[in-house]
Write an enzyme that holds these catalytic residues in place. Sequence first.
Site, PDB file in Angstrom:
ATOM      1  N   CYS A 180       2.723 -25.347  -7.372  1.00 34.11           N
ATOM      2  CA  CYS A 180       3.898 -24.944  -6.610  1.00 34.11           C
ATOM      3  C   CYS A 180       4.622 -23.814  -7.315  1.00 34.11           C
ATOM      4  O   CYS A 180       4.245 -23.416  -8.422  1.00 34.11           O
ATOM      5  CB  CYS A 180       4.836 -26.125  -6.395  1.00 34.11           C
ATOM      6  SG  CYS A 180       5.649 -26.678  -7.916  1.00 34.11           S
TER       7      CYS A 180
ATOM      8  N   CYS B 237       5.750 -24.700 -10.699  1.00 34.49           N
ATOM      9  CA  CYS B 237       4.672 -24.630 -11.687  1.00 34.49           C
ATOM     10  C   CYS B 237       4.486 -23.198 -12.193  1.00 34.49           C
ATOM     11  O   CYS B 237       4.422 -22.954 -13.402  1.00 34.49           O
ATOM     12  CB  CYS B 237       3.358 -25.120 -11.078  1.00 34.49           C
ATOM     13  SG  CYS B 237       3.336 -26.862 -10.620  1.00 34.49           S
TER      14      CYS B 237
ATOM     15  N   ASP C   2      -1.085  18.125  -0.855  1.00 32.23           N
ATOM     16  CA  ASP C   2      -1.770  19.285  -1.418  1.00 32.23           C
ATOM     17  C   ASP C   2      -2.831  19.762  -0.424  1.00 32.23           C
ATOM     18  O   ASP C   2      -3.370  18.965   0.343  1.00 32.23           O
ATOM     19  CB  ASP C   2      -2.415  18.877  -2.746  1.00 32.23           C
ATOM     20  CG  ASP C   2      -3.306  19.953  -3.307  1.00 32.23           C
ATOM     21  OD1 ASP C   2      -2.820  21.075  -3.531  1.00 32.23           O
ATOM     22  OD2 ASP C   2      -4.504  19.678  -3.507  1.00 32.23           O
TER      23      ASP C   2
ATOM     24  N   ASP D  60      -4.919  15.548  -5.533  1.00 34.46           N
ATOM     25  CA  ASP D  60      -6.200  15.200  -6.142  1.00 34.46           C
ATOM     26  C   ASP D  60      -6.439  15.864  -7.487  1.00 34.46           C
ATOM     27  O   ASP D  60      -7.457  15.609  -8.127  1.00 34.46           O
ATOM     28  CB  ASP D  60      -7.350  15.583  -5.205  1.00 34.46           C
ATOM     29  CG  ASP D  60      -7.589  17.088  -5.179  1.00 34.46           C
ATOM     30  OD1 ASP D  60      -6.592  17.851  -5.191  1.00 34.46           O
ATOM     31  OD2 ASP D  60      -8.761  17.496  -5.160  1.00 34.46           O
TER      32      ASP D  60
ATOM     33  N   ASP E 187      -1.298  18.352  -9.476  1.00 30.77           N
ATOM     34  CA  ASP E 187      -0.488  17.504  -8.597  1.00 30.77           C
ATOM     35  C   ASP E 187       0.200  16.374  -9.363  1.00 30.77           C
ATOM     36  O   ASP E 187       1.013  15.648  -8.795  1.00 30.77           O
ATOM     37  CB  ASP E 187      -1.360  16.880  -7.498  1.00 30.77           C
ATOM     38  CG  ASP E 187      -2.026  17.925  -6.622  1.00 30.77           C
ATOM     39  OD1 ASP E 187      -1.350  18.899  -6.271  1.00 30.77           O
ATOM     40  OD2 ASP E 187      -3.212  17.751  -6.292  1.00 30.77           O
TER      41      ASP E 187
END
Length: 690
Positions: A13, A16, A424, A579, A583
């Site tokens: 639970c 726990c 980009d 990428d 960037d």
Amino acid sequence: MEKKTVAILGMMCAGCSANVERKLNSIGGVASAVVNLPARTALVEYDPKVVSLEQMKAQLDSIGYEMVVDDDRNVEAMERRSYVLLRRRVLVSWLLAIATMCLSMGWVDVGGSDAANQLMLVLSLANLLYCGRQFYATALRQAAHGAAGMDTLVAMSTCVSFALSVFNTFWGESFWGAHGIEWHTYYDASVMIITFVLTGRLIEESAKKGTASAIRSLMGLAPKTAHLVDGGEVVDAPLSALQPGDTVEVRVGEKVPVDGTVVSGEARIDESMISGEPEPVAKLKGSRVLAGTVVREGTFRFKAEAVGSKTMLAGIIKMVQEAQGSKAPVQRVVDRIALYFVPAVLAISVLTFALWLAIGGLAAMPHAVLSAVSVLVIACPCAMGLATPTALMVGIGKAAKLGILVKDATALENLRKVDAMVIDKTGTLTLINNGVGGAQSEEVGVKRYDLNLAQSEEVGVKRYDYLQGGGNVESCQMDSSAQIPASKTNHTSSLQTLNSKLNFEAKESLKPHAREAMDALKAEGIEIYMMSGDTEEAAAYWAEKAGISHWQSRVMPQDKEDLVRKLQAGGHRVAMVGDGINDSQALAAADVSIAMGKGTDVAMDVAQVTLMGTDLRRIPDAIRLSRKTVGMIRQNLFWAFIYNVVCIPLAAGALYGVADFQITPMWASALMAMSSVSVVLNSLRLKVVA
């Protein structure tokens, strides 16, 4: 510092998981520990020079939980054995419960009420000791360390109802009867509490397997054995035996076992599970191959380079596991509530008992006890604890299947808030055409232009030769505005326009489905800004082709970051898509950073979301999935809180004096069990609706 995901057994639970997390974070040398209740795991960042996993395990064992630190132990097999044992206990518990109910309701005559009570005592005691012993063992260990959880509530409620029943069995008439008070035994309540709670956990465990299906699917991609080339012979070896530098053979229909480079043979390999690209990829000598990909044609041998946890597949699995184990901001609030939930319920139970005694005196004692027991049983911290992580596990798992790798829960939650996106151009929105490339152009007229000489002549063709770049352009999208006048005296500017467009198409091309992706983002209410270091003419051309209205050309990395911060200053939640290394500044500054899986390692390390492959349609997919996942979390939390807010007073008897209605312990246990199950099942709907 090291970071490791370890299995934690015994958590049931929110109380726990809160206890485990609090214990781990209290250990010296542990920088942070985040527990995932549905997955039964903990993501621990620690200093191995200060504390070891074995020491952490000893600390958790002392409060009733088991940390699996031995990599050779099969956690899945352990969980499977635990599930089988749980199923067996549920079956036995139901048999004992049915027998107890038959005696309690008088459906079976065994020679009077005294004999029936004594037989029910034996049946319920067997149920508590065999089927429910885990509740009592865990509750005692937790109590020894000043902690409490769901097991505490179950243990206390069943012990109280059983103890009262035993007292009434032997001394009920002499004690209660002497005061003119009607008395009963409640063996059926104690038995049914155990039975319903165990049944709920069994259903819950079955449903949870669905929340972790994405991880199991990813793990199943790697084969168990490999064809190892040893001294000219090919022998089968377990995957764990492979070392960098080994030569491995892979045949048609088989999966590549580890990452490496082809040294002989040719093949076509399906890499869709890694890259998302549907078409098989040709592999020749020198080509890179990845673990988990499937050979569709051919046989080849390759040199193993990355094995075990170093493969790309292992990295993806680790990222998904860590993302599923991370906490959304809202979960931290729930965790704080969970720490105080069980003590609060215990207090309410005691208060309920005291109020009924104050109202009705000794005659109300049986009712006071049952009301207090009902409060203990019906309260459900499990539903609150499962509300957020189950939805996150399903959402992040579904994202992984779509080729969207989400670094953490915060990123998934923040995606839904994005209303501006900076993207980009080169490598992200467009693909670089290396060497000769292109496809058939649209018909522009019946002229052939030698662009290098800037001269024209009439021919009956539709192909254009681009000589300046040394390549033959077979693809350039042209429109009627590119018509070239026949007059040689004023054709220079038109030729330059055509030359530029052909040059753009020769160097790069718009990614497939890029326009569709941009349109989908705009339909979601997101403003798109394209940033490019290219010329103004090229940037304008590709922005128009992609359907993007806002764009900038000749930008530097700082310019991208400046735009992100400018948009944020204007009140926008900004996502950056890139990428390359150039960037990384903007990616770090954005509210949500998205990198292309074929980009640089720097971009992917900075990014919170990585798209495998080149399909930009995954960006709007990710945003829609984020919105639906957060919506599911809110639904789960709402019903979990409402359940407790409404049911606890009803169990305490808030309507008993008005409508003669009260939830009994037996029905309280059924409602509690189903509340947890309903949260998990509701989260699984994300597989269908998202």
